[in-house]
Design a protein around this motif. Structure first.
Motif, PDB file in Angstrom:
ATOM      1  N   VAL A 129       0.842  -1.207   0.000  1.00 32.11           N
ATOM      2  CA  VAL A 129       0.000   0.000   0.000  1.00 32.11           C
ATOM      3  C   VAL A 129       0.870   1.247   0.000  1.00 32.11           C
ATOM      4  CG1 VAL A 129      -1.637   1.356   1.364  1.00 32.11           C
ATOM      5  CG2 VAL A 129      -2.017  -1.094   1.036  1.00 32.11           C
ATOM      6  N   TRP A 130       1.883   1.310   0.893  1.00 40.85           N
ATOM      7  CA  TRP A 130       2.711   2.520   0.955  1.00 40.85           C
ATOM      8  C   TRP A 130       3.599   2.672  -0.271  1.00 40.85           C
ATOM      9  CZ3 TRP A 130       1.548   6.634   3.433  1.00 40.85           C
ATOM     10  CH2 TRP A 130       0.715   6.536   4.539  1.00 40.85           C
ATOM     11  N   GLN A 131       3.977   1.567  -0.900  1.00 39.79           N
ATOM     12  CA  GLN A 131       4.707   1.683  -2.158  1.00 39.79           C
ATOM     13  C   GLN A 131       3.794   2.264  -3.233  1.00 39.79           C
ATOM     14  OE1 GLN A 131       6.224  -2.302  -2.718  1.00 39.79           O
ATOM     15  NE2 GLN A 131       8.170  -1.801  -1.726  1.00 39.79           N
ATOM     16  N   ALA A 132       2.540   1.838  -3.215  1.00 37.02           N
ATOM     17  CA  ALA A 132       1.572   2.392  -4.161  1.00 37.02           C
ATOM     18  C   ALA A 132       1.318   3.872  -3.865  1.00 37.02           C
ATOM     19  CB  ALA A 132       0.269   1.595  -4.123  1.00 37.02           C
ATOM     20  N   VAL A 133       1.240   4.236  -2.590  1.00 42.26           N
ATOM     21  CA  VAL A 133       1.074   5.648  -2.221  1.00 42.26           C
ATOM     22  C   VAL A 133       2.258   6.457  -2.739  1.00 42.26           C
ATOM     23  CG1 VAL A 133       1.056   7.265  -0.266  1.00 42.26           C
ATOM     24  CG2 VAL A 133      -0.414   5.252  -0.221  1.00 42.26           C
ATOM     25  N   ASP A 134       3.443   5.895  -2.657  1.00 45.35           N
ATOM     26  CA  ASP A 134       4.653   6.580  -3.113  1.00 45.35           C
ATOM     27  C   ASP A 134       4.613   6.867  -4.613  1.00 45.35           C
ATOM     28  OD1 ASP A 134       7.149   7.738  -2.462  1.00 45.35           O
ATOM     29  OD2 ASP A 134       8.178   5.983  -3.294  1.00 45.35           O
ATOM     30  N   ARG A 135       3.852   6.093  -5.362  1.00 46.30           N
ATOM     31  CA  ARG A 135       3.750   6.296  -6.815  1.00 46.30           C
ATOM     32  C   ARG A 135       2.636   7.258  -7.207  1.00 46.30           C
ATOM     33  NH1 ARG A 135       4.843   0.710  -6.356  1.00 46.30           N
ATOM     34  NH2 ARG A 135       2.645   0.186  -6.552  1.00 46.30           N
ATOM     35  N   LEU A 136       1.859   7.718  -6.247  1.00 48.03           N
ATOM     36  CA  LEU A 136       0.781   8.672  -6.533  1.00 48.03           C
ATOM     37  C   LEU A 136       1.366  10.015  -6.969  1.00 48.03           C
ATOM     38  CD1 LEU A 136      -1.544   8.049  -3.450  1.00 48.03           C
ATOM     39  CD2 LEU A 136      -2.042   7.430  -5.828  1.00 48.03           C
ATOM     40  N   PRO A 137       0.571  10.821  -7.665  1.00 46.37           N
ATOM     41  CA  PRO A 137       1.011  12.191  -7.942  1.00 46.37           C
ATOM     42  C   PRO A 137       1.307  12.928  -6.632  1.00 46.37           C
ATOM     43  CG  PRO A 137      -0.943  11.647  -9.231  1.00 46.37           C
ATOM     44  CD  PRO A 137      -0.721  10.508  -8.266  1.00 46.37           C
ATOM     45  N   ALA A 138       2.201  13.886  -6.680  1.00 44.95           N
ATOM     46  CA  ALA A 138       2.722  14.535  -5.475  1.00 44.95           C
ATOM     47  C   ALA A 138       1.633  15.048  -4.533  1.00 44.95           C
ATOM     48  CB  ALA A 138       3.664  15.671  -5.865  1.00 44.95           C
ATOM     49  N   GLN A 139       0.627  15.729  -5.049  1.00 46.39           N
ATOM     50  CA  GLN A 139      -0.421  16.288  -4.197  1.00 46.39           C
ATOM     51  C   GLN A 139      -1.240  15.187  -3.532  1.00 46.39           C
ATOM     52  OE1 GLN A 139      -1.707  19.860  -3.800  1.00 46.39           O
ATOM     53  NE2 GLN A 139       0.502  19.982  -4.003  1.00 46.39           N
ATOM     54  N   GLN A 140      -1.567  14.136  -4.271  1.00 51.08           N
ATOM     55  CA  GLN A 140      -2.318  13.022  -3.687  1.00 51.08           C
ATOM     56  C   GLN A 140      -1.471  12.311  -2.636  1.00 51.08           C
ATOM     57  OE1 GLN A 140      -3.778  10.426  -6.781  1.00 51.08           O
ATOM     58  NE2 GLN A 140      -5.002  12.032  -7.739  1.00 51.08           N
ATOM     59  N   ARG A 141      -0.188  12.115  -2.932  1.00 50.48           N
ATOM     60  CA  ARG A 141       0.713  11.454  -1.980  1.00 50.48           C
ATOM     61  C   ARG A 141       0.800  12.265  -0.688  1.00 50.48           C
ATOM     62  NH1 ARG A 141       5.037  10.808  -5.119  1.00 50.48           N
ATOM     63  NH2 ARG A 141       5.899  12.822  -4.563  1.00 50.48           N
ATOM     64  N   ALA A 142       0.992  13.572  -0.814  1.00 49.77           N
ATOM     65  CA  ALA A 142       1.082  14.432   0.375  1.00 49.77           C
ATOM     66  C   ALA A 142      -0.215  14.383   1.171  1.00 49.77           C
ATOM     67  CB  ALA A 142       1.408  15.861  -0.033  1.00 49.77           C
ATOM     68  N   ALA A 143      -1.348  14.425   0.497  1.00 48.10           N
ATOM     69  CA  ALA A 143      -2.645  14.376   1.177  1.00 48.10           C
ATOM     70  C   ALA A 143      -2.815  13.063   1.935  1.00 48.10           C
ATOM     71  CB  ALA A 143      -3.785  14.568   0.180  1.00 48.10           C
TER      72      ALA A 143
END
Length: 195
Positions: A129-143
């Motif tokens: 899950v956190w690896q997938a979060v790391d691949r999100l666009p920057a704003q989504q990842r930060a949120a």
């Protein structure tokens, strides 16, 4: 001239610590003591390296000290301003490095009640899950990090990212949709192997 109130305590003592820090850099130490830990944890969750997180946290507070005179209270906690500086500092680091670090293993979920195999599977799911979060666009990842790692409210997430509550909620929603799409195939494959 520094006036005193009826109790003999200087008026500056009664001022908001942020307002005092605008004219007295030594007063900035109180703000540092209050917020350094949470800013460090936020940065550490983003960069996954203790030394780098310490360096970036130091940059955040140096930048805050340099710009404190321009800070204006907009009805949000002072920490939101610091988180915005931290978001920008981390983004700047990644821009300069042109690489990203995984967000795996950020939660320690050891439980004496879990079977070791269940614990390994649980950790692998969290890592995925956190690896997938790391691949999100920057704003989504930060949120996602602010909401689920820092346990902020939607209002706080929006304030840190410079967005409204609704925009923050939309970022989380889109991130969750993307994660569901990305993680669903691995969940299907896991079920197929188990049967």
């Amino acid at each position: 001239m520094n006036t005193a109130n009826t109790a003999g305590i200087p008026d500056a003592f009664w001022q908001d610590p942020v307002e005092r820090a605008k004219s007295d850099p030594a007063a900035f130490g109180q703000l540092y003591d209050r917020y350094a830990g949470q800013i460090y944890r936020f940065v550490r969750a983003r960069v996954r390296d203790d030394g780098l997180a310490e360096d970036i946290t130091a940059e955040v507070f140096l930048s805050a000290l340099r710009h404190i005179k321009g800070y204006q209270d907009q009805g949000r906690p002072f920490s939101c301003w610091l988180y915005r500086i931290a978001v920008n500092a981390v983004a700047s680091h990644y821009r300069s490095q042109r690489s990203s670090l995984p967000l795996d293993e950020h939660l320690d979920l050891v439980s004496p009640l879990l079977d070791p195999l269940d614990e390994v599977v649980g950790r692998e799911r969290i890592r995925a899950v956190w690896q997938a979060v790391d691949r999100l666009p920057a704003q989504q990842r930060a949120a996602m990090i602010l909401k689920f790692s820092e346990d902020m409210t939607m209002e706080e997430v929006g304030a840190v990212l410079g967005k409204s509550r609704a925009a923050a909620k939309l970022l989380i929603y889109r991130a969750m949709q993307r994660l569901r799409r990305e993680l669903a195939p691995s969940a299907v494959a896991e079920l197929a192997l188990a049967s």
